[in-house]
Scaffold this motif. Structure first.
Motif, PDB file in Angstrom:
ATOM      1  N   LEU A   2       0.867  -1.175   0.000  1.00 33.77           N
ATOM      2  CA  LEU A   2       0.000   0.000   0.000  1.00 33.77           C
ATOM      3  C   LEU A   2       0.905   1.227   0.000  1.00 33.77           C
ATOM      4  N   VAL A   3       0.344   2.376  -0.373  1.00 32.25           N
ATOM      5  CA  VAL A   3       1.133   3.614  -0.439  1.00 32.25           C
ATOM      6  C   VAL A   3       0.374   4.737   0.257  1.00 32.25           C
ATOM      7  N   LEU A   4       1.097   5.518   1.027  1.00 32.15           N
ATOM      8  CA  LEU A   4       0.556   6.727   1.654  1.00 32.15           C
ATOM      9  C   LEU A   4       1.539   7.861   1.373  1.00 32.15           C
ATOM     10  N   GLU A   5       1.080   8.868   0.641  1.00 25.34           N
ATOM     11  CA  GLU A   5       1.961   9.998   0.333  1.00 25.34           C
ATOM     12  C   GLU A   5       2.261  10.783   1.615  1.00 25.34           C
ATOM     13  N   GLU A   6       3.489  11.266   1.733  1.00 28.91           N
ATOM     14  CA  GLU A   6       3.878  11.976   2.950  1.00 28.91           C
ATOM     15  C   GLU A   6       3.016  13.204   3.196  1.00 28.91           C
ATOM     16  N   GLU A   7       2.594  13.871   2.119  1.00 25.70           N
ATOM     17  CA  GLU A   7       1.753  15.063   2.274  1.00 25.70           C
ATOM     18  C   GLU A   7       0.402  14.734   2.900  1.00 25.70           C
ATOM     19  N   GLN A   8      -0.014  13.475   2.791  1.00 26.40           N
ATOM     20  CA  GLN A   8      -1.303  13.043   3.350  1.00 26.40           C
ATOM     21  C   GLN A   8      -1.148  12.358   4.712  1.00 26.40           C
ATOM     22  N   LEU A   9       0.076  12.303   5.225  1.00 27.38           N
ATOM     23  CA  LEU A   9       0.348  11.546   6.445  1.00 27.38           C
ATOM     24  C   LEU A   9      -0.114  12.298   7.690  1.00 27.38           C
ATOM     25  N   THR A  10      -1.042  11.699   8.405  1.00 31.27           N
ATOM     26  CA  THR A  10      -1.487  12.163   9.725  1.00 31.27           C
ATOM     27  C   THR A  10      -1.658  10.930  10.601  1.00 31.27           C
ATOM     28  N   LYS A  11      -1.926  11.146  11.866  1.00 34.53           N
ATOM     29  CA  LYS A  11      -2.213  10.008  12.740  1.00 34.53           C
ATOM     30  C   LYS A  11      -3.384   9.206  12.195  1.00 34.53           C
ATOM     31  N   GLU A  12      -4.414   9.917  11.718  1.00 38.06           N
ATOM     32  CA  GLU A  12      -5.632   9.243  11.255  1.00 38.06           C
ATOM     33  C   GLU A  12      -5.384   8.442   9.981  1.00 38.06           C
ATOM     34  N   THR A  13      -4.705   9.061   8.999  1.00 38.36           N
ATOM     35  CA  THR A  13      -4.463   8.335   7.742  1.00 38.36           C
ATOM     36  C   THR A  13      -3.501   7.171   7.963  1.00 38.36           C
ATOM     37  N   LEU A  14      -2.572   7.332   8.891  1.00 38.34           N
ATOM     38  CA  LEU A  14      -1.648   6.238   9.205  1.00 38.34           C
ATOM     39  C   LEU A  14      -2.416   5.041   9.751  1.00 38.34           C
ATOM     40  N   MET A  15      -3.316   5.283  10.697  1.00 36.63           N
ATOM     41  CA  MET A  15      -4.093   4.192  11.287  1.00 36.63           C
ATOM     42  C   MET A  15      -5.007   3.539  10.246  1.00 36.63           C
ATOM     43  N   GLU A  16      -5.586   4.353   9.366  1.00 35.29           N
ATOM     44  CA  GLU A  16      -6.458   3.809   8.317  1.00 35.29           C
ATOM     45  C   GLU A  16      -5.675   2.864   7.401  1.00 35.29           C
ATOM     46  N   HIS A  17      -4.483   3.282   7.001  1.00 36.23           N
ATOM     47  CA  HIS A  17      -3.691   2.475   6.077  1.00 36.23           C
ATOM     48  C   HIS A  17      -3.146   1.211   6.747  1.00 36.23           C
ATOM     49  N   ILE A  18      -2.815   1.300   8.024  1.00 42.48           N
ATOM     50  CA  ILE A  18      -2.361   0.101   8.739  1.00 42.48           C
ATOM     51  C   ILE A  18      -3.502  -0.904   8.851  1.00 42.48           C
ATOM     52  N   GLN A  19      -4.709  -0.402   9.078  1.00 38.34           N
ATOM     53  CA  GLN A  19      -5.876  -1.289   9.133  1.00 38.34           C
ATOM     54  C   GLN A  19      -6.089  -1.975   7.785  1.00 38.34           C
ATOM     55  N   GLN A  20      -5.956  -1.222   6.699  1.00 43.24           N
ATOM     56  CA  GLN A  20      -6.079  -1.803   5.355  1.00 43.24           C
ATOM     57  C   GLN A  20      -4.978  -2.835   5.106  1.00 43.24           C
ATOM     58  N   LEU A  21      -3.776  -2.544   5.612  1.00 45.38           N
ATOM     59  CA  LEU A  21      -2.653  -3.458   5.438  1.00 45.38           C
ATOM     60  C   LEU A  21      -2.956  -4.797   6.114  1.00 45.38           C
ATOM     61  N   GLN A  22      -3.501  -4.749   7.309  1.00 41.69           N
ATOM     62  CA  GLN A  22      -3.860  -5.979   8.011  1.00 41.69           C
ATOM     63  C   GLN A  22      -4.903  -6.779   7.238  1.00 41.69           C
ATOM     64  N   LYS A  23      -5.905  -6.090   6.732  1.00 46.02           N
ATOM     65  CA  LYS A  23      -6.987  -6.771   6.016  1.00 46.02           C
ATOM     66  C   LYS A  23      -6.488  -7.435   4.732  1.00 46.02           C
ATOM     67  N   GLY A  24      -5.548  -6.777   4.059  1.00 47.36           N
ATOM     68  CA  GLY A  24      -5.089  -7.300   2.777  1.00 47.36           C
ATOM     69  C   GLY A  24      -3.810  -8.106   2.845  1.00 47.36           C
ATOM     70  N   ALA A  25      -3.340  -8.407   4.056  1.00 40.39           N
ATOM     71  CA  ALA A  25      -2.014  -9.020   4.212  1.00 40.39           C
ATOM     72  C   ALA A  25      -1.902 -10.386   3.545  1.00 40.39           C
ATOM     73  N   LEU A  26      -2.892 -11.237   3.694  1.00 41.32           N
ATOM     74  CA  LEU A  26      -2.808 -12.589   3.133  1.00 41.32           C
ATOM     75  C   LEU A  26      -2.710 -12.552   1.620  1.00 41.32           C
ATOM     76  N   THR A  27      -3.536 -11.705   0.987  1.00 38.67           N
ATOM     77  CA  THR A  27      -3.495 -11.565  -0.472  1.00 38.67           C
ATOM     78  C   THR A  27      -2.158 -11.003  -0.921  1.00 38.67           C
ATOM     79  N   MET A  28      -1.660  -9.993  -0.190  1.00 42.45           N
ATOM     80  CA  MET A  28      -0.386  -9.371  -0.539  1.00 42.45           C
ATOM     81  C   MET A  28       0.754 -10.380  -0.443  1.00 42.45           C
ATOM     82  N   LYS A  29       0.760 -11.197   0.603  1.00 42.52           N
ATOM     83  CA  LYS A  29       1.827 -12.183   0.768  1.00 42.52           C
ATOM     84  C   LYS A  29       1.802 -13.227  -0.346  1.00 42.52           C
ATOM     85  N   GLN A  30       0.603 -13.631  -0.761  1.00 43.93           N
ATOM     86  CA  GLN A  30       0.499 -14.591  -1.842  1.00 43.93           C
ATOM     87  C   GLN A  30       1.015 -14.001  -3.153  1.00 43.93           C
TER      88      GLN A  30
END
Length: 355
Positions: free
Chosen positions: A305-333
């Motif tokens: 996943l990608v998060l641009e630095e200009e969009q980086l906040t506590k909230e966007t960081l947590m949102e993207h980490i949550q997405q990373l967890q959800k998509g982890a199995l597919t990403m690893k495959q």
């Protein structure tokens, strides 16, 4: 058996040196005499002297993409560097020069070409840096990490091989890593790497989000030299480190998710390790934009996943980490199905084929 000589060159950043070291470690020392050419004071000098490889320094300028009076002086520095490199190469008589890029490589490659010494270069990023743009005309063979990079080089010279990965990174032990970190296997491990100097914006966002993050993860935060926050040293499940050397393979083996900059070497290492990653690339204000392109390629291929630095906040960081967890199995495959993850073997074969 008479040894053949190989001269490596590359510098300016660790990213132009560590892949060279990875290749050196795989060459048969009984067959190859390994030497290195770099600048007088660059990071390459420190890194190469640590591994006891003979080091030769030359004059070098800085390749700038903008108008600056220093460019005039640097023309003369580069010309002197060509002379320096030519004297060294005439003495060493190598069978091959291998370059990883950085401004110090240009005079070395020009000198090698003038002496009819074969030159291999490797380009890590999706678009070539200025040094490799200049060097390509003098190169015998060109290797790239990204498929997309091949179009920038002559078709009869270029081969896509991936990025040279340090083999020791693939041999980490998860339990050893957990023990060293004083972590447990009750929560997943999230490792944050901001590069050798750290990343202020990432450090700030992570620390702001710590109360939420430590409920869900154990955090390894490689925050860069001088960036440890003493007020957070006792936070449970949060390990701050300026950097990690010998223990890195074990720490990564224990890691479930990664937040990283978009440097090519790092993201290809995480790809080889099948670590789901969130890339926060350097912005164009801080770089030529290569990390943004690297990150976009990995996202398109399903590796991150990608998060641009200009969009980086506590909230966007947590949102993207949550997405990373959800998509982890597919990403690893998807990562497991990737090709071009054993560049070292290909490059060593190409080097060994030099007469």
């Amino acid at each position: 058996m008479t040894k053949k000589m190989i001269v490596f060159t590359g510098g300016g950043t660790a990213g132009h040196v560590t892949p060279n070291i990875a290749i050196m470690n795989e060459l048969d020392q009984a067959k190859w005499d390994i030497q290195y050419i770099g600048s007088h004071k660059g990071i390459e000098k420190e890194l190469i002297e640590k591994i006891n490889v003979p080091y030769h320094s030359i004059s070098s300028g800085k390749l700038r993409r903008y108008i600056d009076m220093e460019n005039v002086k640097d023309v003369f520095r580069v010309m002197k560097g060509v002379g320096d490199a030519r004297r060294i190469l005439k003495k060493l008589k190598p069978a091959l020069v291998f370059s990883k890029g950085g401004f110090v490589t240009v005079p070395v490659i020009m000198a090698a070409k003038s002496l009819n010494i074969p030159v291999f270069i490797h380009e890590s990023d999706l678009t070539p840096g200025l040094a490799n743009k200049i060097a390509q005309r003098f190169a015998t063979k060109i290797f790239t990490s990204f498929d997309e990079a091949a179009k920038y080089f002559p078709a009869d010279k270029v081969t896509v091989v991936g990025s040279p990965i340090r083999k020791e990174l693939l041999q980490g032990r998860a339990q050893v890593g957990l023990n060293w970190l004083h972590f447990y296997d009750t929560l997943p491990v999230l490792t944050i790497m901001g590069g050798s100097l750290g990343a202020r914006r990432i450090n700030e966002a992570v620390r702001e989000a710590l109360p939420e993050l430590t409920k869900k993860f154990q955090i390894v935060h490689l925050c860069g030299k001088g960036n440890v926050d003493e007020s957070l040293k006792d936070v449970r499940g949060y390990k701050q480190l300026e950097y990690v050397h010998d223990e890195l393979s074990d720490v990564l083996a224990a890691t479930d998710y990664v937040i990283t900059r978009g440097g090519s070497n790092a993201i290809f290492e995480f790809l080889a390790l099948h670590k789901p990653m969130l890339i926060i690339p350097l912005s164009k204000a801080q770089s030529r934009g290569d990390q943004i392109l690297n990150a976009a390629s990995f996202k398109k291929k399903g590796f991150s996943l990608v998060l641009e630095e200009e969009q980086l906040t506590k909230e966007t960081l947590m949102e993207h980490i949550q997405q990373l967890q959800k998509g982890a199995l597919t990403m690893k495959q998807t990562m497991r199905e990737a090709t071009k993850t054993d560049a070292i073997s290909t490059l060593v074969r190409e080097i060994e084929a030099i007469k």
